[in-house]
Design an enzyme around this catalytic site. Structure first.
Site, PDB file in Angstrom:
ATOM      1  N   HIS A 262       0.836  -1.210   0.000  1.00 14.37           N
ATOM      2  CA  HIS A 262       0.000   0.000   0.000  1.00 14.37           C
ATOM      3  C   HIS A 262       0.872   1.261   0.000  1.00 14.37           C
ATOM      4  O   HIS A 262       0.720   2.139  -0.862  1.00 14.37           O
ATOM      5  CB  HIS A 262      -0.903  -0.032   1.240  1.00 14.37           C
ATOM      6  CG  HIS A 262      -1.826   1.144   1.356  1.00 14.37           C
ATOM      7  ND1 HIS A 262      -3.134   1.099   0.963  1.00 14.37           N
ATOM      8  CD2 HIS A 262      -1.623   2.400   1.837  1.00 14.37           C
ATOM      9  CE1 HIS A 262      -3.707   2.275   1.181  1.00 14.37           C
ATOM     10  NE2 HIS A 262      -2.809   3.082   1.720  1.00 14.37           N
ATOM     11  N   GLU A 263       1.795   1.341   0.945  1.00 16.87           N
ATOM     12  CA  GLU A 263       2.620   2.553   1.064  1.00 16.87           C
ATOM     13  C   GLU A 263       3.552   2.690  -0.142  1.00 16.87           C
ATOM     14  O   GLU A 263       3.904   3.816  -0.520  1.00 16.87           O
ATOM     15  CB  GLU A 263       3.409   2.544   2.370  1.00 16.87           C
ATOM     16  CG  GLU A 263       2.568   2.457   3.659  1.00 16.87           C
ATOM     17  CD  GLU A 263       1.482   3.519   3.782  1.00 16.87           C
ATOM     18  OE1 GLU A 263       1.605   4.590   3.151  1.00 16.87           O
ATOM     19  OE2 GLU A 263       0.479   3.261   4.494  1.00 16.87           O
ATOM     20  N   HIS A 266       1.710   4.716  -2.650  1.00 20.41           N
ATOM     21  CA  HIS A 266       1.852   6.152  -2.351  1.00 20.41           C
ATOM     22  C   HIS A 266       3.249   6.643  -2.754  1.00 20.41           C
ATOM     23  O   HIS A 266       3.410   7.718  -3.330  1.00 20.41           O
ATOM     24  CB  HIS A 266       1.678   6.384  -0.842  1.00 20.41           C
ATOM     25  CG  HIS A 266       0.253   6.343  -0.358  1.00 20.41           C
ATOM     26  ND1 HIS A 266      -0.734   7.140  -0.880  1.00 20.41           N
ATOM     27  CD2 HIS A 266      -0.336   5.615   0.635  1.00 20.41           C
ATOM     28  CE1 HIS A 266      -1.886   6.915  -0.230  1.00 20.41           C
ATOM     29  NE2 HIS A 266      -1.670   5.980   0.692  1.00 20.41           N
ATOM     30  N   GLU A 292      -4.704   8.105  -2.644  1.00 17.57           N
ATOM     31  CA  GLU A 292      -5.184   6.808  -2.160  1.00 17.57           C
ATOM     32  C   GLU A 292      -5.474   5.861  -3.322  1.00 17.57           C
ATOM     33  O   GLU A 292      -5.353   4.645  -3.178  1.00 17.57           O
ATOM     34  CB  GLU A 292      -6.427   7.021  -1.282  1.00 17.57           C
ATOM     35  CG  GLU A 292      -6.794   5.844  -0.402  1.00 17.57           C
ATOM     36  CD  GLU A 292      -5.767   5.536   0.699  1.00 17.57           C
ATOM     37  OE1 GLU A 292      -4.824   6.327   0.891  1.00 17.57           O
ATOM     38  OE2 GLU A 292      -5.908   4.488   1.339  1.00 17.57           O
TER      39      GLU A 292
HETATM   40 ZN   LIG Z   1      -3.111   5.171   2.031  1.00 15.40          ZN
END
Ligand SMILES: [Zn+2]
Ligand SMILES: [Zn+2]
Lengths: 494, 494
Positions: A262-263, A266, A292
Site C-alpha cells: 500500500h505505502e 503512495h 489513495e
Molecule cells: Zn493510504
C-alpha cells in the site's frame, strides 16, 4: 523588476523547502525520536508552521496573485498559479485566532483520546470533541461563504478539490444499492472454503526482507527513499526522499506485507511527481483521493490479484520459510478473505466502503448542525447494525472512538478512502483496455508496462489538471462506481 | 510594551527552534538519508540558514541589544545578553556577499576533496583551498578589526571565546618541551611488552550491544537520545534529543567502543545543560574546547583508565565472546598502546598533541599571510619528521589532505582538541582532590559521584560563565598543562 509570477515561485519554493524540513522531522518523530524529545520537537514544528503561515499569507502574496493573472503565462504556469491561489486562499480565509484555537482544541482532544480510547471513555472524549466540532463548524462556515457552497462541501474541498456531497451522495448511493447483497453472497460462499492461516512466529527481520524484496519488484527507488517501522504505517518525506513505514506482528505477516505494498503505491506516486517543477504547487500530488487511488491500485488491484500473489508467493516461502498455508492457492485465498468486522483499518475491500459511508453520513450531519456529538453513538450503532450486521452498543473503543481523524477536526477526509478505491478500480480497468494481456504480464513478473501506464496517465502530471480532467484523460470518463462493482464481482464471486 | 530583553529572548527562542530542525535533519543526512535526497536537503538547509541569518541580523535585534543593556537584568539574564550580543556581532560583521562566497568555495573544496584525497591529488586540492584561504583571510581581517586582535586570534575566538595565540603559544610551548622525550620513553617501554590483538570478526550487532551497555553504565539518557551509525562519528541533535553515532569495523572493536565512550561524553554534557534556560544562548555548551574536554574526560581520563577498563572487560567478554586477548591485563594494554602514526584521528593521547600543534602552527601562519597554500606540504613533512619521526613526503592523502576542517575554512578549530585534552586532565585532577577514593569507586562501578561532580562543576552552568571562570571555579586555576603531563606520566610511565 521581476514578474509577480516569479516572485510567487520564489515564495512557494521557500515554503516547499521549509515543508521539506517539517516532513523529515515529522517522519523522525514517528520512527526515530525518543519520547523525551517530543515537547521540544512539537515546539520547533509549531514555530515553523507559524512561519510558513506568515509567508503564505503575507500581504504581498495576495497582490502578486492579482498581478500574475495579467501576466503572459504558459499552461503549466497557469495551473501552478491556480494551485498557488488555492493554497493562499485556504490559508488566508481563517482568522489567526481560529487557527490557533483549532490547533489547541485538536491537540488536546487527540492527546486525551490516546488514553480515553483504551479506557472506552466516551463521556470524556465527547467533551473535547464538542469543542473541536464547534470550531470546525466555524471554519466550515467561513469557507462555505467564500466558496458559495454548503458547510460540509467546503471542508470536503480542502482534501478533495472539486468533490461535493451531491456527487458523493450519488456515488455512495449507488454502492448502497448493491454492495450489502454482494457482500452477503461473498461471505456465504467463503464460509464453505477452508483457508489455513500459516502459523508463526515470523521474525521481524525476515518480514522486513520480504517487504524490501516486494518494494524492489514494485519499482521503489531506494536511492530516493527508505522503509522503517512506526506505530501507524504512513508514507512521508519528500518526493526526492520518500519515507514509508510499516509495523510487524510476530504471529502473522500479511498485514505488514500488504501495508508495505500500500505505502509503496503512495511512494511511487511521490517519487515520480514532475521533478522539473519541484518545489512548486503544480508538482504536488493531485489530491487525497488520487493519492489513495495509487496506494489501493498497488494494494488491492495489483497486490491482491491472483497473478501478483502467485508472483510473490515464492518470495514469501523463500524469506519466511515454507509451512502449511503457504501453498499458492491458500496464499491467494488468505489475501482475499472477506469478513465484516468492527475496525475500519482491518477491513477487507468489500466491507470497507460501509465503514466510510457511515462516517461520511455522520460527519456531514454533524458539520451541517443536523446532529450533535451526543447523537453519534446511537447513529453509529444503527448504521453498523444495518450495513455490517455488527452490534457495537457500548463499545466506543472499537466503535466511534476508533479513528484519529475527528480528534483534530479532519472532517471531510473519510470519503477519500472509498473514492480512492473506486478510482483505483476505474484506472485498472482503463489499463486493461490499453494492455489487454496485462494480467499475463503481471503473472510473469513484467510489471514495467503497468508502471509506465501510471506514469503516463497519473504520476507525471502532478497537479497539472483537475482531478476530473486527470481521470477523464486517463479513463475516458468521470468517476464511475461501475468499475468498482465489476472489480469486486469478478474477484470475489466464484 | 515588552522589554527589549524579552523581545530578544523570543527572537533567540525562534532561532533555537529553527536550529532544532536543522540539527535533526542534519543528523538524518549523515545517518538515514539515501543519496538521492542530498540535493533537496542541501537546498532546504541552506534556505533555513539564510532565514536564521536574517532573523539574527535584523536591524531591531541590534537596537534591542543596546536597549537591553539599560534594563534591570539578573546575573543569568546578563550572561545570556552577553552571549546574544556575541552571536549577533559574529553574524552581523560579515557582509552577505562574503558569507555566500565562503559557503560556495567551502562546499566546492569539500566536495572535490572527497575524490581528491583518495586520489592523492594535492594540485587539484590546492587550487580550491587557495580560494578558501583567501576568503578566510578576508573574514579574519574583518573580525580582527572589530575585536582589536590579530587575524588568527579573531578566528580562534569564534570556536574558543577568550583563547588567544599568545596563550596557545605558551601552553603548546610547554608541551613541546617535554612531550617528545616522554613519548619516546613510552614507546621504548612498550616495545618490550607483548600485547595480543583479539581476532575478529566482531559482528556489528554485538558491538552495538556492547556500545549500548557502556552508554547505560555512563548514564546516557535513552529517553532523550539514541545511538546510530555514520561514516564519521559525531554527537548531534538537541539537548532534549541527543543523537550520537559511531562506525563499526568487523576486524576490531576498540575503535567503535572508544568512539561510543567519547561521544557519550559529549552527549551527557548536552543532556545535562540547564533546561530551565532552554532555547537561550546561555543554555548552550560553553565552547568547543570545553565540549571536547567532556568527551575526552569520558574517553581518556575515565575510559582508558585501568579501573574503568576492568569494569567493562566482563561486558566485552559477555557480549563479544571470550577469546585470546580479552583477559583484563591485555584488555587494558590494548587500550593504552602508544604508537605514533600518520593519521590524527587514529592517534593515541600521547602522540595526538603533535598532530594538533603542527596544524596550529601551519594554519596560524597561513591566516597571517606568512606562508601560502603551496608551502603546506613541505612544512607538514618537516614537522611530522621532527615531532613524530614519520616521513610523509608525497603522501598528501595521509598527510596534509587527511582532515576535513580546512576544506570549508574552519581555521582556528584544531587547537580545541588539545585544549580539551588538557582541560580534561585538569578536571580529573580536581575531581580526585574532591573525591580522593574516586578510582576505587570507578573500579567498583559506582560512577555516580563522577557524574555529580561534572554536573555540579560543568554541565549545569551552560554558558553562564566564561571558560576561564568556569575552569577556575571547577579546578582552582586557569588552564595549566602540568595536569596533562602528570596524567600521561602516571598512566604511561611504568
Ligand atoms: Zn493510504
Ligand atoms: Zn569530540
Amino acid at each position: 523588476m521581476s514578474s509577480a509570477y516569479a516572485n510567487l515561485t520564489r515564495t512557494f519554493q521557500r515554503l516547499s523547502r521549509f515543508g521539506h524540513l517539517a516532513a523529515i522531522t515529522g517522519w523522525d518523530m514517528q520512527t526515530m525520536m525518543p519520547a523525551g524529545g517530543s515537547r521540544a520537537r512539537g515546539e520547533a514544528l509549531a514555530e515553523l508552521s507559524v512561519l510558513r503561515h506568515e509567508i503564505l499569507t503575507a500581504k504581498q502574496v495576495g497582490e502578486w496573485l492579482d498581478q500574475a493573472k495579467q501576466e503572459d503565462l504558459d499552461d503549466v504556469a497557469q495551473a501552478n498559479l491556480y494551485e498557488m491561489h488555492r493554497a493562499w486562499q485556504q490559508a488566508s480565509l481563517l482568522p489567526a485566532s481560529l487557527v490557533e484555537a483549532k490547533s489547541i482544541a485538536g491537540s488536546r482532544c487527540e492527546h486525551a483520546w490516546r488514553q480515553q480510547r483504551p479506557a472506552n471513555d466516551w463521556q470524556g472524549f465527547a467533551a473535547n470533541l464538542k469543542e473541536v466540532v464547534k470550531l470546525s463548524r466555524e471554519e466550515a462556515e467561513i469557507r462555505a461563504q467564500a466558496n458559495g457552497c454548503s458547510r460540509y462541501d467546503a471542508l470536503l474541498d480542502v482534501f478533495e478539490p472539486g468533490m461535493t456531497s451531491a456527487k458523493l451522495d450519488s456515488t455512495f448511493g449507488d454502492l448502497k444499492q448493491w454492495l450489502p447483497e454482494l457482500q452477503q453472497k461473498i461471505v456465504d460462499q467463503q464460509a464453505k472454503e477452508t483457508v489455513i492461516a500459516p502459523v508463526g512466529p515470523f521474525p521481524q527481520e525476515q518480514q522486513k526482507e520480504l517487504g524490501l524484496a516486494i518494494m524492489k519488484l514494485l519499482g521503489f527507488d531506494f536511492n530516493a527513499g527508505r522503509l522503517d517501522v512506526s506505530a501507524h504505517p504512513f508514507c512521508g518525506g519528500v518526493p526526492q526522499d520518500v519515507r514509508i513505514t510499516t509495523r510487524y506482528k510476530s504471529d502473522e505477516f500479511i498485514s505488514a506485507m500488504m501495508g508495505v505494498i500500500h505505502e509503496t503505491g503512495h511512494a511511487r506516486y511521490e517519487q515520480n511527481l514532475p521533478q522539473q517543477w519541484a518545489d512548486q504547487p503544480v508538482a504536488l500530488a493531485r489530491s487525497t483521493a488520487i493519492h489513495e487511488s495509487q496506494s489501493l491500485f498497488f494494494e488491492k488491484q495489483l497486490g491482491r490479484s491472483p497473478e501478483f500473489l502467485s508472483l510473490i508467493q515464492p518470495l514469501a516461502v523463500q524469506l519466511l520459510g515454507d509451512r502449511p498455508g503457504m501453498e499458492t492457492t491458500n496464499f491467494i485465498a488468505l489475501n482475499q478473505r472477506v469478513k465484516p468486522g468492527l475496525i475500519r483499518v482491518d477491513a477487507d475491500e468489500v466491507s470497507y466502503p460501509a465503514h466510510v459511508i457511515l462516517r461520511y453520513e455522520i460527519e456531514r450531519a454533524l458539520i451541517a448542525g443536523e446532529i450533535e456529538v451526543d447523537d453519534i453513538p446511537t447513529l453509529w450503532q444503527e448504521k453498523m447494525q444495518h450495513w455490517l450486521g455488527i452490534n457495537t452498543a457500548g463499545n466506543y473503543r472499537d466503535g466511534c472512538m476508533q479513528d484519529i481523524h475527528w480528534t483534530d477536526g479532519a472532517f471531510g477526509y473519510f470519503p477519500t478512502y472509498t473514492l480512492g478505491a473506486m478510482y483505483a478500480a476505474q484506472l485498472f480497468q482503463a489499463l486493461k483496455r490499453a494492455i489487454p494481456q496485462v494480467n499475463e504480464l503481471i503473472a510473469q513478473g513484467d510489471l514495467q508496462p503497468v508502471f509506465n501506464w501510471l506514469q503516463q496517465n497519473i504520476w507525471q502530471h502532478g497537479s497539472r489538471f483537475s482531478t476530473r480532467q486527470l481521470v477523464e484523460n486517463a479513463t475516458g470518463e468521470d468517476l464511475n462506481p461501475i468499475w468498482f462493482r465489476q472489480h469486486l464481482e469478478s474477484r470475489y464471486l466464484k
